[in-house]
Scaffold this motif. Structure first.
Motif, PDB file in Angstrom:
ATOM      1  N   GLN A 128       0.313  -0.770  -0.304  1.00 19.23           N
ATOM      2  CA  GLN A 128       0.169  -0.179   0.035  1.00 19.23           C
ATOM      3  C   GLN A 128       0.974   0.803   0.154  1.00 19.23           C
ATOM      4  N   SER A 129       2.252   1.185   0.231  1.00 15.23           N
ATOM      5  CA  SER A 129       2.946   1.687   0.032  1.00 15.23           C
ATOM      6  C   SER A 129       3.430   3.073  -1.328  1.00 15.23           C
ATOM      7  N   LYS A 130       2.974   4.378  -1.863  1.00 15.24           N
ATOM      8  CA  LYS A 130       3.895   4.886  -3.265  1.00 15.24           C
ATOM      9  C   LYS A 130       4.459   6.004  -2.858  1.00 15.24           C
ATOM     10  N   ALA A 131       4.974   6.307  -3.675  1.00 17.57           N
ATOM     11  CA  ALA A 131       5.922   7.970  -3.762  1.00 17.57           C
ATOM     12  C   ALA A 131       6.149   8.324  -4.647  1.00 17.57           C
ATOM     13  N   THR A 132       5.602   9.573  -4.915  1.00 20.29           N
ATOM     14  CA  THR A 132       5.533  10.958  -6.156  1.00 20.29           C
ATOM     15  C   THR A 132       6.481  11.572  -5.699  1.00 20.29           C
ATOM     16  N   VAL A 133       8.034  11.917  -6.253  1.00 17.27           N
ATOM     17  CA  VAL A 133       9.138  12.828  -5.654  1.00 17.27           C
ATOM     18  C   VAL A 133       8.883  13.905  -7.498  1.00 17.27           C
ATOM     19  N   VAL A 134       8.201  15.313  -7.386  1.00 15.88           N
ATOM     20  CA  VAL A 134       8.515  15.520  -8.558  1.00 15.88           C
ATOM     21  C   VAL A 134      10.191  17.299  -8.449  1.00 15.88           C
ATOM     22  N   ILE A 135      10.295  17.139  -9.133  1.00 12.68           N
ATOM     23  CA  ILE A 135      11.681  18.449  -8.902  1.00 12.68           C
ATOM     24  C   ILE A 135      11.475  18.925 -10.353  1.00 12.68           C
ATOM     25  N   ASP A 136      12.085  20.635  -9.852  1.00 16.18           N
ATOM     26  CA  ASP A 136      11.888  21.688 -10.308  1.00 16.18           C
ATOM     27  C   ASP A 136      13.138  22.048 -10.971  1.00 16.18           C
TER      28      ASP A 136
ATOM     29  N   PHE B  84       9.898  11.416 -10.661  1.00 12.92           N
ATOM     30  CA  PHE B  84      10.382   9.975  -9.718  1.00 12.92           C
ATOM     31  C   PHE B  84       8.872   9.790  -9.683  1.00 12.92           C
ATOM     32  N   LYS B  85       8.116   8.563  -9.996  1.00 16.53           N
ATOM     33  CA  LYS B  85       6.660   8.021  -9.161  1.00 16.53           C
ATOM     34  C   LYS B  85       7.201   6.397  -8.946  1.00 16.53           C
ATOM     35  N   ALA B  86       7.510   5.707  -8.067  1.00 21.21           N
ATOM     36  CA  ALA B  86       7.427   4.393  -7.213  1.00 21.21           C
ATOM     37  C   ALA B  86       6.171   3.954  -6.912  1.00 21.21           C
ATOM     38  N   THR B  87       5.866   2.774  -7.592  1.00 18.98           N
ATOM     39  CA  THR B  87       4.410   2.018  -7.507  1.00 18.98           C
ATOM     40  C   THR B  87       4.772   0.243  -6.749  1.00 18.98           C
ATOM     41  N   THR B  88       6.481  -0.090  -6.735  1.00 18.81           N
ATOM     42  CA  THR B  88       6.650  -1.205  -5.776  1.00 18.81           C
ATOM     43  C   THR B  88       7.726  -0.846  -5.285  1.00 18.81           C
ATOM     44  N   PHE B  89       6.867  -1.281  -3.681  1.00 14.51           N
ATOM     45  CA  PHE B  89       8.471  -1.931  -2.870  1.00 14.51           C
ATOM     46  C   PHE B  89       9.178  -3.497  -2.791  1.00 14.51           C
TER      47      PHE B  89
ATOM     48  N   ASP C 216      16.063  -2.775   7.582  1.00 15.03           N
ATOM     49  CA  ASP C 216      16.804  -1.483   7.065  1.00 15.03           C
ATOM     50  C   ASP C 216      16.710  -0.991   5.438  1.00 15.03           C
ATOM     51  N   LYS C 217      17.001  -2.013   5.170  1.00 12.64           N
ATOM     52  CA  LYS C 217      17.594  -1.531   3.128  1.00 12.64           C
ATOM     53  C   LYS C 217      16.163  -2.183   2.485  1.00 12.64           C
ATOM     54  N   TYR C 218      15.563  -0.809   1.155  1.00 11.04           N
ATOM     55  CA  TYR C 218      14.857  -1.170   0.203  1.00 11.04           C
ATOM     56  C   TYR C 218      15.217  -0.820  -0.986  1.00 11.04           C
ATOM     57  N   LEU C 219      14.267  -1.522  -2.072  1.00 13.65           N
ATOM     58  CA  LEU C 219      14.055  -0.879  -3.521  1.00 13.65           C
ATOM     59  C   LEU C 219      13.021  -0.754  -3.385  1.00 13.65           C
ATOM     60  N   ALA C 220      12.941   0.290  -4.295  1.00 13.58           N
ATOM     61  CA  ALA C 220      11.984   1.095  -5.131  1.00 13.58           C
ATOM     62  C   ALA C 220      11.876   0.751  -6.440  1.00 13.58           C
ATOM     63  N   ARG C 221      11.023   0.234  -6.837  1.00 14.30           N
ATOM     64  CA  ARG C 221      10.638   0.369  -8.419  1.00 14.30           C
ATOM     65  C   ARG C 221       9.375   1.046  -9.510  1.00 14.30           C
ATOM     66  N   GLY C 222       9.772   1.813 -10.136  1.00 13.88           N
ATOM     67  CA  GLY C 222       9.023   3.144 -10.191  1.00 13.88           C
ATOM     68  C   GLY C 222       9.057   3.680 -11.762  1.00 13.88           C
ATOM     69  N   ARG C 223       8.923   4.489 -12.432  1.00  9.91           N
ATOM     70  CA  ARG C 223       9.463   4.996 -13.780  1.00  9.91           C
ATOM     71  C   ARG C 223       9.567   6.665 -13.398  1.00  9.91           C
TER      72      ARG C 223
ATOM     73  N   LYS D 219      10.751   6.331 -18.483  1.00  9.42           N
ATOM     74  CA  LYS D 219      11.525   4.609 -18.332  1.00  9.42           C
ATOM     75  C   LYS D 219      11.784   3.988 -17.253  1.00  9.42           C
ATOM     76  N   PRO D 220      11.389   2.720 -16.475  1.00 12.36           N
ATOM     77  CA  PRO D 220      11.859   2.298 -16.044  1.00 12.36           C
ATOM     78  C   PRO D 220      13.508   3.127 -15.259  1.00 12.36           C
ATOM     79  N   PHE D 221      13.069   2.805 -13.662  1.00 10.67           N
ATOM     80  CA  PHE D 221      13.830   3.547 -12.412  1.00 10.67           C
ATOM     81  C   PHE D 221      14.252   3.118 -11.762  1.00 10.67           C
ATOM     82  N   ASP D 222      14.713   2.639 -10.973  1.00  8.65           N
ATOM     83  CA  ASP D 222      14.950   1.606  -9.383  1.00  8.65           C
ATOM     84  C   ASP D 222      15.799   2.200  -8.918  1.00  8.65           C
ATOM     85  N   LEU D 223      15.192   2.723  -7.503  1.00 16.12           N
ATOM     86  CA  LEU D 223      16.358   3.397  -6.697  1.00 16.12           C
ATOM     87  C   LEU D 223      16.660   2.303  -5.454  1.00 16.12           C
TER      88      LEU D 223
END
Length: 422
Positions: free
Chosen positions: A301-309, A340-345, A351-358, A366-370
């Motif tokens: 149920q987690s998600k994240a969206t970061v918008v950079i100017d 960057f919109k992360a839809t899969t964690f 304490d380590k995770y991988l955010a998959r998104g676009r 394009k797909p981007f993993d963080l």
């Protein structure tokens, strides 16, 4: 009266300019070395070039003001060749700095020139489309002066001194034996002048202003063993991931909302690192928004969206920042934001995770993993991450900037997000 030697000021200037020319040649060789001192060497190369241009006109003035000793009589072809070599030196001592000046003025990135770090030198009003022409001319002139004129000039001087045993060299370096043997010349301290000019130029150009090797972009951390897998899409949640939380946590999850996190800008940053001609460049973005809903126990149920100017880019140099905003790089007029919109964690370790998104950048998605590390202490969380992004995958860098010799393809990202929840 006819002078037997060149005027003292002309002699001093001759050897000073000889040292500067050798210095410029040796320094030019180091401009291929990609290290932290490259930018300083480029600036010094430009400063000494302008100094040589100035001293050349001073030398011409001295030649007009003071009578030169008469030419040494010899075969007509030798006398004509000597005149041609001297004229060639004057042409190239003027042509090299001028083509270098034009080269700097027509570059895509107009890096300011400060003469020895003090006096600003304006750019010539030339178009960028002439850059390659001046680059070719500058390279040709440098090869002519080092591989043609200097060998001819030095070789002729040695021939006159040791073979013809005339006064050609003593006119510019008084005090040598008039009809020397090689041993007598070798023991004469006057030879220290040209020796110091060449050796000193080589040492200063080769070993001064060196810097540490330019840092390589940080590699993407390899994900560790996956313990929990979850997705923002309900249909992709596997039964194993759902059962891993246990029936108790599932019951709790259904009765409470996933925490919404508010980012503290003062304790957060989005940084990047790259190089330009070997010089380490570090920068960041001062304006961005982040919508984060995250719970380690409810990754599905987690998600994240970061918008950079992108217009908020700051690399410590206004000219460089303006170039980054231009259509050659970010093109902020047409594509002002990166998202960057992360839809899969995925949890990859303690304490380590991988955010998959676009990632959407420069109008391309394009797909981007963080991969990231997350520390949660009560209602405060600190996330840190390092990653690598290939700018050309998103079309960042057009025209001559598609080449990776000046600016590499890989760009390092360094992120820190400090956030709180209610």
């Amino acid at each position: 009266m006819t002078p037997a030697t060149y005027h003292r000021a002309s002699r001093y200037l001759h050897w000073a300019m000889a040292a500067l020319i050798f210095y410029m040649v040796f320094l030019g060789w180091t401009l291929e070395d990609k290290d932290g001192g490259l930018f300083s060497r480029y600036q010094m190369h430009k400063s000494v070039g302008f100094l040589i241009l100035l001293l050349t006109f001073v030398r011409i003035g001295l030649r007009v003001a003071y009578k030169a000793p008469p030419e040494i009589e010899g075969p007509k072809w030798q006398m004509a060749a000597a005149r041609a070599v001297h004229i060639g030196f004057y042409v190239l001592m003027i042509g090299l700095p001028l083509t270098g000046w034009a080269l700097v003025s027509t570059a895509k990135v107009p890096v300011p020139t400060l003469w020895f770090g003090v006096v600003p030198i304006p750019h010539l009003p030339l178009g960028h489309d002439t850059h390659e022409v001046f680059e070719a001319l500058h390279g040709l002139f440098a090869k002519l002066i080092f591989y043609v004129l200097i060998p001819l000039h030095v070789g002729a001087a040695l021939m006159h001194h040791f073979v013809h045993k005339d006064d050609t060299v003593t006119r510019i370096l008084p005090g040598l034996e008039p009809k020397p043997t090689i041993l007598q010349s070798a023991l004469n301290v006057r030879w220290l002048v040209p020796a110091v000019a060449v050796a000193g130029a080589f040492v200063l150009a080769t070993f001064m202003m060196r810097g540490a090797k330019a840092p390589e972009p940080a590699p993407v951390a390899a994900p560790e063993r996956v313990e929990t897998v979850a997705s923002a899409e309900p249909e992709t949640v596997t039964s194993e991931a759902a059962s891993s939380t246990g029936s108790a946590s599932s019951s709790t999850a259904s009765s409470t909302a996933v925490p919404v996190w508010t980012v503290s800008k003062a304790a957060s940053y989005i940084h990047f690192a790259t190089t330009f001609n070997g010089e380490a460049i570090k920068g960041g973005f001062g304006s961005y928004t982040a919508d984060i809903t995250f719970d380690p126990q409810r990754l599905d149920q987690s998600k994240a969206t970061v918008v950079i100017d992108l217009a908020s880019v700051n690399s410590g140099d206004q000219t460089r920042d303006d170039t980054l905003k231009s259509d050659s790089f970010f093109n902020t007029a047409a594509t002002p934001k990166a998202t960057f919109k992360a839809t899969t964690f995925t949890q990859t370790g303690p304490d380590k995770y991988l955010a998959r998104g676009r990632l959407t950048l420069h109008g391309q998605t394009k797909p981007f993993d963080l991969p990231f590390t997350l520390k949660i202490n009560g209602k405060q969380a600190v996330m840190t991450a390092t990653a690598r992004l290939n700018r050309l995958d998103y079309g960042v860098g057009s025209g001559e900037w598609t080449a990776t010799d000046a600016v590499p393809n890989a760009v390092s990202l360094d992120l820190k997000v400090t956030a709180t929840t209610k």
